[in-house]
Motif scaffolding. Sequence first.
Motif, short mmCIF file in Angstrom:
data_model
loop_
_atom_site.label_atom_id
_atom_site.label_comp_id
_atom_site.label_asym_id
_atom_site.label_seq_id
_atom_site.Cartn_x
_atom_site.Cartn_y
_atom_site.Cartn_z
N THR A 236 0.82 -1.22 0.00
CA THR A 236 0.00 0.00 0.00
C THR A 236 0.84 1.26 0.00
O THR A 236 0.36 2.33 -0.38
N HIS A 237 2.10 1.17 0.41
CA HIS A 237 2.96 2.35 0.49
C HIS A 237 3.86 2.40 -0.75
O HIS A 237 4.91 1.76 -0.80
N LEU A 254 -9.88 0.84 -8.13
CA LEU A 254 -9.02 0.39 -7.05
C LEU A 254 -9.70 -0.73 -6.29
O LEU A 254 -10.81 -0.57 -5.77
N VAL A 255 -9.03 -1.89 -6.24
CA VAL A 255 -9.58 -3.07 -5.54
C VAL A 255 -8.56 -3.47 -4.48
O VAL A 255 -7.76 -4.38 -4.67
N PHE A 256 -8.59 -2.77 -3.35
CA PHE A 256 -7.61 -2.99 -2.29
C PHE A 256 -8.19 -3.92 -1.22
O PHE A 256 -9.37 -4.24 -1.20
N ASP A 257 -7.32 -4.33 -0.30
CA ASP A 257 -7.73 -5.24 0.77
C ASP A 257 -8.86 -4.62 1.58
O ASP A 257 -8.97 -3.40 1.73
N ASN A 258 -9.66 -5.50 2.17
CA ASN A 258 -10.86 -5.08 2.87
C ASN A 258 -10.60 -4.78 4.35
O ASN A 258 -11.48 -4.96 5.19
N ASP A 259 -9.39 -4.32 4.67
CA ASP A 259 -9.09 -3.94 6.05
C ASP A 259 -8.90 -2.43 6.11
O ASP A 259 -8.96 -1.73 5.09
N ASP A 260 -8.69 -1.91 7.31
CA ASP A 260 -8.58 -0.46 7.49
C ASP A 260 -7.41 0.11 6.70
O ASP A 260 -7.53 1.17 6.06
N GLU A 261 -6.27 -0.58 6.73
CA GLU A 261 -5.09 -0.08 6.03
C GLU A 261 -5.32 -0.04 4.52
O GLU A 261 -4.99 0.95 3.85
N ALA A 266 -6.56 3.07 -0.36
CA ALA A 266 -7.40 3.24 -1.55
C ALA A 266 -7.96 4.65 -1.62
O ALA A 266 -7.98 5.27 -2.69
N ARG A 267 -8.42 5.17 -0.48
CA ARG A 267 -8.98 6.52 -0.47
C ARG A 267 -7.91 7.57 -0.78
O ARG A 267 -8.17 8.53 -1.50
N GLU A 268 -6.71 7.36 -0.23
CA GLU A 268 -5.62 8.31 -0.51
C GLU A 268 -5.25 8.32 -1.98
O GLU A 268 -5.05 9.37 -2.58
#
Length: 322
Positions: A236-237, A254-261, A266-268
Amino acid sequence: MSDSSHAARFTKRSIPSLVVYPSTRSFFCFGCKASGDVIDFVRRKEKVGFRRALELLGEAAPQGVSTSDDRRGPAPSESPLTVDDRLILAAACDLYHEALLRNERALRYLDSRGIGMPVVKQCRLGYSDGQALKPFLRRHRFSLRRAAEMGLLRKDGNEALAGRVVIPELRGGQCAWMVGRALNERRLKYLGLSLPKPILGYERVRGHRQVFVTEGAFDYLTGVSWNLPICALLGTHVRAERLRFLERVPEVVLVFDNDDEGQHAARELAESLGDRARILRLPDGVKDLGELGASAAGRETFFRLVAELGPAGKEVQHAPAS
């Protein structure tokens, strides 16, 4: 000679026997049935080995000009590989691919993750049995020290990726990097080479108006199995300069992991891309795209979610997976 006979002969001679496919940088000869990539072509034309073919391609490219198609902008920043580096990576990729095709356990694991033989062959997935690479490199007088520097061998001389399914990053049909996924869950899950980490699937998304971006290697393989123009950031970084290839893409999903990180990242990224970006939120209870791909209704669920995406830049909430 009659006009009709002359026309027939002219037509026969006018049909090309060699066809070049620019999109895949490959060729096929209808006469001798030969096929391959640009390196294979140079090897056949000049009657040279793999090493000399790479050298000739390097000499043919004007200094400071890439041999790849740069119409969509430069590739993410990566250190250049030497001819020997490319040969070592090519050897590892081929040996690991052959080993995977003989390893029922690794093939069953991939099948359980929804990754079938078409993706195995298309992506040249491999498996390191820990036995073949070092003897091959020594027999062909490649530098074991350099193989260790690249992350293929450990300091003790054993293979670093032993016991792992290997996912290579292919550029122009040649291996440029690879990451191994452990079959034994008690080990470190992923281990990549010491070379700069690339965007996995970078060439797969070039030229597409809609691009899917995900996090992990198996998320990427799931997308490939569904024939998506998809790439993985391998985390993610990611530095901004490595994402410049997205600047001209009209739509980025954007299809990112379903956790907070994952959702924060994804929002950033969506904010930095502007109204061209859309966030596809996976159903509750589904960790990532790779996990969705392993489920029986994963493909159907995914394309339903794509169809339900809201306006660009907006996130859509979905019900839990059934």
